[in-house]
Each structure stands twice: as C-alpha cells, then as structure tokens.
Design a protein around this motif. Structure first.
Motif, PDB file in Angstrom:
ATOM      1  N   MET A   1       0.916  -1.132  -0.103  1.00 11.85           N
ATOM      2  CA  MET A   1       0.023  -0.039  -0.041  1.00 11.85           C
ATOM      3  C   MET A   1       0.851   1.177  -0.012  1.00 11.85           C
ATOM      4  N   PRO A   2       0.538   2.021  -0.959  1.00 14.78           N
ATOM      5  CA  PRO A   2       1.391   3.383  -0.725  1.00 14.78           C
ATOM      6  C   PRO A   2       1.269   4.141   0.683  1.00 14.78           C
ATOM      7  N   THR A   3       2.481   4.745   0.941  1.00 14.84           N
ATOM      8  CA  THR A   3       2.730   5.273   2.307  1.00 14.84           C
ATOM      9  C   THR A   3       1.851   6.720   2.343  1.00 14.84           C
ATOM     10  N   ASP A   4       1.538   7.249   3.246  1.00 14.10           N
ATOM     11  CA  ASP A   4       1.097   8.663   3.630  1.00 14.10           C
ATOM     12  C   ASP A   4       1.690   9.655   2.716  1.00 14.10           C
ATOM     13  N   ASP A   5       3.239   9.628   2.723  1.00 19.52           N
ATOM     14  CA  ASP A   5       3.766  10.525   2.110  1.00 19.52           C
ATOM     15  C   ASP A   5       3.849  10.482   0.818  1.00 19.52           C
ATOM     16  N   ALA A   6       3.744   9.232   0.059  1.00 10.43           N
ATOM     17  CA  ALA A   6       3.650   9.059  -1.380  1.00 10.43           C
ATOM     18  C   ALA A   6       2.421   9.774  -1.873  1.00 10.43           C
ATOM     19  N   ILE A   7       1.203   9.218  -1.212  1.00 10.06           N
ATOM     20  CA  ILE A   7      -0.019  10.005  -1.514  1.00 10.06           C
ATOM     21  C   ILE A   7       0.105  11.301  -1.470  1.00 10.06           C
ATOM     22  N   GLU A   8       0.504  11.791  -0.394  1.00 13.25           N
ATOM     23  CA  GLU A   8       0.489  13.419  -0.314  1.00 13.25           C
ATOM     24  C   GLU A   8       1.437  14.020  -1.659  1.00 13.25           C
ATOM     25  N   GLY A   9       2.489  13.374  -1.880  1.00 12.80           N
ATOM     26  CA  GLY A   9       3.386  13.786  -2.743  1.00 12.80           C
ATOM     27  C   GLY A   9       2.612  13.440  -4.412  1.00 12.80           C
ATOM     28  N   ARG A  10       1.798  12.544  -4.363  1.00 13.04           N
ATOM     29  CA  ARG A  10       1.283  12.437  -5.514  1.00 13.04           C
ATOM     30  C   ARG A  10       0.116  13.506  -5.832  1.00 13.04           C
ATOM     31  N   ILE A  11      -0.605  13.801  -4.553  1.00 11.24           N
ATOM     32  CA  ILE A  11      -1.535  14.837  -4.493  1.00 11.24           C
ATOM     33  C   ILE A  11      -0.900  16.105  -4.924  1.00 11.24           C
ATOM     34  N   ALA A  12       0.020  16.516  -4.224  1.00 10.92           N
ATOM     35  CA  ALA A  12       0.763  17.849  -4.497  1.00 10.92           C
ATOM     36  C   ALA A  12       1.102  18.023  -6.112  1.00 10.92           C
ATOM     37  N   ALA A  13       1.707  16.843  -6.538  1.00 13.80           N
ATOM     38  CA  ALA A  13       2.317  16.880  -8.074  1.00 13.80           C
ATOM     39  C   ALA A  13       0.722  17.114  -8.938  1.00 13.80           C
ATOM     40  N   ASN A  14      -0.013  16.274  -8.562  1.00 13.47           N
ATOM     41  CA  ASN A  14      -1.375  16.107  -9.564  1.00 13.47           C
ATOM     42  C   ASN A  14      -2.038  17.706  -9.333  1.00 13.47           C
ATOM     43  N   LEU A  15      -2.070  18.187  -8.034  1.00  7.12           N
ATOM     44  CA  LEU A  15      -2.497  19.392  -7.939  1.00  7.12           C
ATOM     45  C   LEU A  15      -1.894  20.506  -8.944  1.00  7.12           C
ATOM     46  N   ARG A  16      -0.474  20.751  -8.974  1.00  9.98           N
ATOM     47  CA  ARG A  16       0.224  21.419  -9.618  1.00  9.98           C
ATOM     48  C   ARG A  16       0.279  21.251 -11.008  1.00  9.98           C
ATOM     49  N   ALA A  83      -6.888  -4.467  -2.459  1.00 15.00           N
ATOM     50  CA  ALA A  83      -7.107  -3.453  -1.118  1.00 15.00           C
ATOM     51  C   ALA A  83      -5.737  -3.328  -0.611  1.00 15.00           C
ATOM     52  N   ALA A  84      -4.827  -4.067  -0.843  1.00 18.43           N
ATOM     53  CA  ALA A  84      -3.281  -3.536  -0.527  1.00 18.43           C
ATOM     54  C   ALA A  84      -2.843  -2.405  -1.144  1.00 18.43           C
ATOM     55  N   HIS A  85      -3.483  -2.222  -2.311  1.00 17.50           N
ATOM     56  CA  HIS A  85      -2.803  -1.096  -3.219  1.00 17.50           C
ATOM     57  C   HIS A  85      -3.794  -0.047  -3.356  1.00 17.50           C
ATOM     58  N   GLN A  86      -4.814  -0.068  -2.487  1.00 21.73           N
ATOM     59  CA  GLN A  86      -5.662   1.248  -2.718  1.00 21.73           C
ATOM     60  C   GLN A  86      -5.267   2.482  -1.741  1.00 21.73           C
ATOM     61  N   PRO A  87      -4.778   3.643  -2.303  1.00 20.66           N
ATOM     62  CA  PRO A  87      -4.273   4.676  -1.642  1.00 20.66           C
ATOM     63  C   PRO A  87      -5.185   5.095  -0.297  1.00 20.66           C
ATOM     64  N   THR A  88      -4.633   5.581   0.633  1.00 17.86           N
ATOM     65  CA  THR A  88      -5.252   6.219   1.803  1.00 17.86           C
ATOM     66  C   THR A  88      -4.654   7.456   2.156  1.00 17.86           C
ATOM     67  N   TRP A  89      -5.445   8.414   2.002  1.00 12.17           N
ATOM     68  CA  TRP A  89      -4.915   9.818   2.411  1.00 12.17           C
ATOM     69  C   TRP A  89      -5.814   9.953   4.028  1.00 12.17           C
ATOM     70  N   ARG A  90      -4.757  10.517   4.784  1.00 13.47           N
ATOM     71  CA  ARG A  90      -5.543  11.051   6.317  1.00 13.47           C
ATOM     72  C   ARG A  90      -5.153  12.663   6.342  1.00 13.47           C
ATOM     73  N   ASP A  91      -6.423  13.127   6.780  1.00 13.32           N
ATOM     74  CA  ASP A  91      -6.365  14.595   7.179  1.00 13.32           C
ATOM     75  C   ASP A  91      -5.466  14.807   8.444  1.00 13.32           C
ATOM     76  N   PRO A  92      -4.354  15.504   8.515  1.00 11.62           N
ATOM     77  CA  PRO A  92      -3.735  15.768   9.667  1.00 11.62           C
ATOM     78  C   PRO A  92      -4.574  16.677  10.593  1.00 11.62           C
ATOM     79  N   ALA A  93      -5.689  17.261  10.430  1.00 10.42           N
ATOM     80  CA  ALA A  93      -6.325  18.193  11.076  1.00 10.42           C
ATOM     81  C   ALA A  93      -7.573  17.184  11.899  1.00 10.42           C
ATOM     82  N   THR A  94      -8.268  16.363  11.282  1.00  8.64           N
ATOM     83  CA  THR A  94      -9.370  15.805  11.614  1.00  8.64           C
ATOM     84  C   THR A  94      -9.212  14.275  11.712  1.00  8.64           C
TER      85      THR A  94
END
Length: 188
Positions: A1-16, A83-94
């Motif tokens: 499963m992708p790590t939180d850092d990998a998913i946040e990196g993907r979100i950042a890159a895709n946002l840009r 299931a093991a490869h489905q990316p999970t993102w966690r909101d750091p605030a909530t």
C-alpha cells in the motif's frame, strides 16, 4: 500500500499539474478557491499537509475531485485495485481517512471511496465544486450527520443518501463509534 508521504506527494504533483494544464497562475487558483497563493505553493511543493477542507476548496477551484488528485487512472477496460494497493489519505487536522477504492477512468467516470471519521469530527467543505457532483453515501457502520446547503440528514448503518453536491457540505460524527461509509460519485 502506498505510504501517506507518497500519497501526499502524488496529490501535490497532480494539483500543480492540473493547475498548469488549466493555465492558471497561483493567484488565479487562489481567487477561484479562496486559498492563499502562499498556501497553494506550500501544498504543491509538499511543505504543508493539506486538510480535507483545504483540499475541497482547491478541488472546487480546479474542477476536479480529490480522487483525481490521489491517483492517475490507467486507461484499461478492466481495472483491478487490490485492497493492499488502494491509496489512503489522512487529514492531519481531523483524522479523516479516505481510501480510494476505484478511480475514474476513460471508461467510467464513477469514483468510489471508503471514508472513516473519528468520533466528534466535523468536516466542512465551504466551497461547492465548480460543477455539481452526483454523490451517493452508503453507510457501513456508525452514525453520520450530512448537511448540504442547510438541509441535514442523519445516517446510520445500512442507510444511503443521494445528493447533487452543488452547495457547501458538512459531515459531523455525533455518536460514540466512528462511522465508515462509501462515497460513490460521478460528475454532474
């Protein structure tokens, strides 16, 4: 499963990438989303972990869903996401946890995500998507209060709800057990 850092990196890159594809400057996206240029730059560079509310505003300004930022769908008529490869993102605030079960693709615009929220959590999306999203919520467990444009619905295990999300929304966890639910959505 992708790590939180990998998913946040993907979100950042895709946002840009999405912002640049649309030909938007930081100032233009800031005006569309209500998020400051400085914060957008921090999120795009990976210097800041965005909250669900902030990502909601950025997605609305870009006209995309969070799933689009989480993963780039492969072009295939058959798509298997173990299931093991489905990316999970966690909101750091909530503490909101969002797992992308099935991403949209050129063959299907439907997206499916599984969400979990801690007890007592309130998540507000104050800015409506740029275009309405057709959304089903299917409760798996726990209690959830869903509000759209001032209309509130209490949801429990087994309940489902359909809404065209074209107004601000709010999710609140009133009970003693954390809810888990599916969100099935397609562009409006």
């Amino acid at each position: 499963m992708p790590t939180d850092d990998a998913i946040e990196g993907r979100i950042a890159a895709n946002l840009r990438r999405r912002r640049e594809e649309l030909g938007l400057s930081l100032a233009q996206l800031a005006a569309r989303s209500g998020v400051s240029k400085a914060m957008i730059a921090k999120v795009e560079s990976g210097l800041s972990s965005p909250t669900a509310g902030l990502l909601g505003r950025l997605c609305a300004g870009l006209g995309v869903t969070l799933s689009t930022l989480m993963i780039e769908a492969e072009a295939s008529e058959v798509s298997h996401q173990p299931a093991a490869h489905q990316p999970t993102w966690r909101d750091p605030a909530t503490g909101l946890e969002r797992t992308l079960v099935a991403a949209a693709s050129p063959f299907s615009q439907v997206e499916i995500a599984r969400l979990k929220l801690p007890v007592g959590t309130v998540v507000e999306y104050s800015l409506a998507p740029a275009r309405g999203i057709r959304q089903h919520i299917v409760m798996l467990s726990g209690q959830l209060v869903f509000t759209i444009g001032g209309e509130t619905t209490d949801l429990g295990p087994g309940d489902s709800l359909f809404a065209i999300v074209d107004r601000p929304t709010r999710f609140e966890v009133p009970g003693t057990s954390p809810p888990e639910y599916l969100v099935i959505q397609e562009p409006g």
